[in-house]
Design an enzyme around this catalytic site. Structure first.
Site, mmCIF file in Angstrom:
data_model
loop_
_atom_site.group_PDB
_atom_site.id
_atom_site.type_symbol
_atom_site.label_atom_id
_atom_site.label_comp_id
_atom_site.label_asym_id
_atom_site.label_seq_id
_atom_site.Cartn_x
_atom_site.Cartn_y
_atom_site.Cartn_z
ATOM 1 N N GLY A 195 185.424 -3.248 -4.370
ATOM 2 C CA GLY A 195 185.131 -2.497 -5.589
ATOM 3 C C GLY A 195 183.849 -2.999 -6.230
ATOM 4 N N ASP A 196 183.425 -2.298 -7.253
ATOM 5 C CA ASP A 196 182.226 -2.677 -8.030
ATOM 6 C C ASP A 196 180.961 -2.675 -7.173
ATOM 7 O OD1 ASP A 196 183.996 -3.187 -10.160
ATOM 8 O OD2 ASP A 196 184.392 -5.178 -9.361
ATOM 9 N N GLY A 212 178.812 -0.297 -7.008
ATOM 10 C CA GLY A 212 177.750 0.533 -7.585
ATOM 11 C C GLY A 212 177.936 2.003 -7.236
ATOM 12 N N LYS A 213 179.194 2.411 -7.085
ATOM 13 C CA LYS A 213 179.473 3.815 -6.746
ATOM 14 C C LYS A 213 179.071 4.761 -7.867
ATOM 15 C CE LYS A 213 183.805 2.761 -6.013
ATOM 16 N NZ LYS A 213 183.773 1.295 -5.986
ATOM 17 N N ALA A 224 189.597 1.324 -12.619
ATOM 18 C CA ALA A 224 188.207 1.441 -12.157
ATOM 19 C C ALA A 224 187.258 1.480 -13.342
ATOM 20 C CB ALA A 224 188.038 2.723 -11.355
ATOM 21 N N GLY A 225 186.040 1.093 -13.101
ATOM 22 C CA GLY A 225 185.031 1.203 -14.147
ATOM 23 C C GLY A 225 183.695 1.496 -13.505
ATOM 24 N N HIS A 226 183.115 2.610 -13.835
ATOM 25 C CA HIS A 226 181.807 2.975 -13.293
ATOM 26 C C HIS A 226 180.771 2.904 -14.395
ATOM 27 C CE1 HIS A 226 183.476 5.586 -9.769
ATOM 28 N NE2 HIS A 226 183.637 4.294 -9.596
ATOM 29 N N ARG A 250 209.798 8.095 -6.651
ATOM 30 C CA ARG A 250 210.148 9.466 -7.042
ATOM 31 C C ARG A 250 210.756 9.572 -8.441
ATOM 32 N NH1 ARG A 250 213.081 9.901 -1.428
ATOM 33 N NH2 ARG A 250 213.567 7.823 -2.214
ATOM 34 N N GLN A 291 187.577 1.687 -6.772
ATOM 35 C CA GLN A 291 187.899 0.427 -6.081
ATOM 36 C C GLN A 291 187.199 0.375 -4.715
ATOM 37 O OE1 GLN A 291 190.936 2.081 -7.546
ATOM 38 N NE2 GLN A 291 190.324 0.982 -9.349
HETATM 39 P P1 IMP Z 1 195.301 -3.255 -10.292
HETATM 40 O O1 IMP Z 1 194.588 -2.170 -9.565
HETATM 41 O O2 IMP Z 1 195.021 -3.252 -11.779
HETATM 42 O O3 IMP Z 1 196.761 -3.254 -9.984
HETATM 43 O O4 IMP Z 1 194.736 -4.658 -9.748
HETATM 44 C C1 IMP Z 1 194.947 -5.075 -8.409
HETATM 45 C C2 IMP Z 1 193.727 -5.776 -7.859
HETATM 46 O O5 IMP Z 1 192.668 -4.840 -7.721
HETATM 47 C C3 IMP Z 1 193.170 -6.879 -8.773
HETATM 48 O O6 IMP Z 1 192.622 -7.893 -7.951
HETATM 49 C C4 IMP Z 1 192.069 -6.181 -9.536
HETATM 50 O O7 IMP Z 1 191.079 -7.083 -10.007
HETATM 51 C C5 IMP Z 1 191.526 -5.280 -8.446
HETATM 52 N N1 IMP Z 1 190.845 -4.089 -8.975
HETATM 53 C C6 IMP Z 1 191.408 -2.985 -9.468
HETATM 54 N N2 IMP Z 1 190.471 -2.094 -9.832
HETATM 55 C C7 IMP Z 1 189.280 -2.637 -9.540
HETATM 56 C C8 IMP Z 1 187.928 -2.172 -9.644
HETATM 57 O O8 IMP Z 1 187.627 -1.060 -10.074
HETATM 58 N N3 IMP Z 1 186.976 -3.030 -9.205
HETATM 59 C C9 IMP Z 1 187.261 -4.246 -8.685
HETATM 60 N N4 IMP Z 1 188.503 -4.706 -8.558
HETATM 61 C C10 IMP Z 1 189.512 -3.908 -8.976
#
Ligand code: IMP
Length: 427
Positions: free
Chosen positions: A12-13, A15-16, A39-41, A142, A223
């Site tokens: 993840g992260d 740079g999408k 997620a955070g873009h 479900r 992600q």
């Molecule tokens: P969750 O998705 O909040 O359940 O987190 C599970 C794992 O995925 C953790 O290690 C988070 O830090 C990682 N994670 C979830 N979303 C992101 C993302 O957008 N970027 C990077 N890591 C993520």
């Protein structure tokens, strides 16, 4: 015309957000297909700097319809907050649609995420605490509530009561916490339903129709593949499928409808949360990359863990997604490095392995085999043609391309929309 999927190729992260914002310029539809507001873009364009968690990055293009697909877990409170912010910046959100099959993240999911992480203590996954794991667990069990359920109040009350009864059993009996109240959550659902009513639709019909008409559809990943429920570093993964298989499932299209699968790799690696990270750096080089590259989470603000480019992980990522091309981001973050290492394989019990083993204890025994390359020690921000780049930068890119096993089509050399180098016109 087939769809293009833009996929996070690492943890993840990568740079999408920037890539989607760029490609969305020519897209008729941008569809988010997995994850949720974990997620955070970050998108930086002529309208300003925006941090999006749920709304597809195509929202900045006036002609683009944005869809939150069935594969996404939607926290309506977050979605509405994001819509409000965009609207306050003068961005029209009437082109935003939500799949009626998308599951909702509700207050008890967020609470359960936190309670479970607290219970796990030093064994915690390091989730974003956004309730994503519990929401997807309810989906597969479900018991989930879907966006489409918001339209039928009577039926919703019954479903919510059933889901909350189960959640409260966990909340009170397993975790010893006070139960959550049905009427409060139901009242919120009513407000959300009113606000989102016109947008909740059978989006798979809309997406397939667009494809049928030859319109450009972009599938926006969240992600990364190394956080995939099956192919990631399980159990330190997220609870959905960020890769190519998630893209067609989470949008409701057939797999062969996807024509281009674009893997987004950083020129090095980062990871947030816990879990194995074979090339992790605990040196001043790692600190330099973190500070120079502002490697702090968009969603949680956590400092990201930094590591060298990891070829075994990249090979697996390419293997399970079948990238038709690759975009390499943040090359400029390495501009000042004297030397740059790349992990070409792992040494495990005296043997060289090319792909990461699936078991965590075995993976933790893997030692990265590092190859050192000379840095270029020169800013690349202003370069726009591949042949003009310093020799060492080109050598680095070619080496990563060789290790990934897929052609690099573009390099990103800065956060702005125009700070790119087209390597091959294969996008
Ligand atoms: P969750 O998705 O909040 O359940 O987190 C599970 C794992 O995925 C953790 O290690 C988070 O830090 C990682 N994670 C979830 N979303 C992101 C993302 O957008 N970027 C990077 N890591 C993520």
């Amino acid at each position: 015309m087939g769809a293009t999927a833009v996929i996070g190729a690492q943890w993840g992260d990568e740079g999408k957000g920037k890539v989607i914002d760029l490609l969305a310029e020519r897209a008729d539809l941008v569809v988010r297909y997995s994850g949720g507001n974990n997620a955070g873009h970050t998108v930086i364009n002529h309208l300003g700097e925006f941090r999006l968690h749920l709304v597809p990055a195509g929202i900045f293009n006036e002609q683009t319809t944005c869809v939150i697909g069935n594969g996404v877990a939607v926290d309506p409170e977050v979605l509405i907050g994001e819509m409000d912010q965009l609207e306050a910046s003068g961005i029209d959100t009437t082109r935003l649609m939500v799949s009626d099959r998308a599951h909702l993240v509700l207050p008890f999911h967020r609470l359960l995420d936190r309670l479970e992480e607290e219970r796990l203590a030093e064994h915690a996954i390091g989730t974003t605490l956004r309730g994503i794991g519990p929401a997807f667990s309810e989906k597969t069990a479900r018991r989930g509530i879907r966006a489409g359920d918001l339209a039928d109040r009577e039926a919703l009350l019954k479903k919510l009561e059933a889901a909350l009864t189960y959640a409260n059993l966990l909340i009170t009996r397993v975790y010893g916490h006070d139960p959550l109240q049905l009427d409060e959550i139901f009242a919120k659902c009513m407000t959300w339903g009113d606000r989102l009513s016109g947008r909740i639709q059978q989006t798979e019909l809309m997406i397939n129709e667009a494809l049928h008409e030859g319109r450009e559809v972009l599938l926006e990943g969240a992600q990364g593949t190394l956080l995939d429920l099956d192919f990631g570093t399980y159990p330190f993964v997220t609870s959905s499928h960020p890769g190519a298989s998630g893209a067609y499932q989470g949008a409701g299209i057939g797999p062969v409808r996807i024509e281009r699968i674009v893997g987004i790799f950083k020129a090095y690696c980062t990871r947030v949360g816990e879990g194995p990270f074979p090339t992790e750096l605990h040196t001043s080089e790692g600190d330099h990359i973190r500070e120079f590259g502002h490697e702090y989470g968009v969603t949680t603000g956590r400092p990201r863990r930094i590591g060298w480019f990891d070829a075994p992980m990249a090979r697996l990522s390419n293997l399970v997604n079948g990238y038709t091309s690759v975009i390499l981001t943040r090359l400029d973050v390495l501009d000042q490095m004297e030397t740059i290492s790349v992990c070409t394989g792992y040494r495990l019990d005296g043997e060289v392995v090319e792909y990461p083993p699936s078991g965590m204890t075995v993976l933790l025994r893997c030692e990265p085999i590092l190859e050192q390359l000379e840095g270029w020690q020169q800013s690349t921000n202003d370069f726009r043609h591949f042949q003009d780049l310093p020799d060492n930068a080109r050598t680095y890119v070619h080496r990563l391309e060789e290790l990934i096993g897929a052609p690099v089509s573009m390099l990103s050399v800065g956060p702005r929309r125009d700070e790119n180098i087209i390597v091959r016109a294969a996008l």
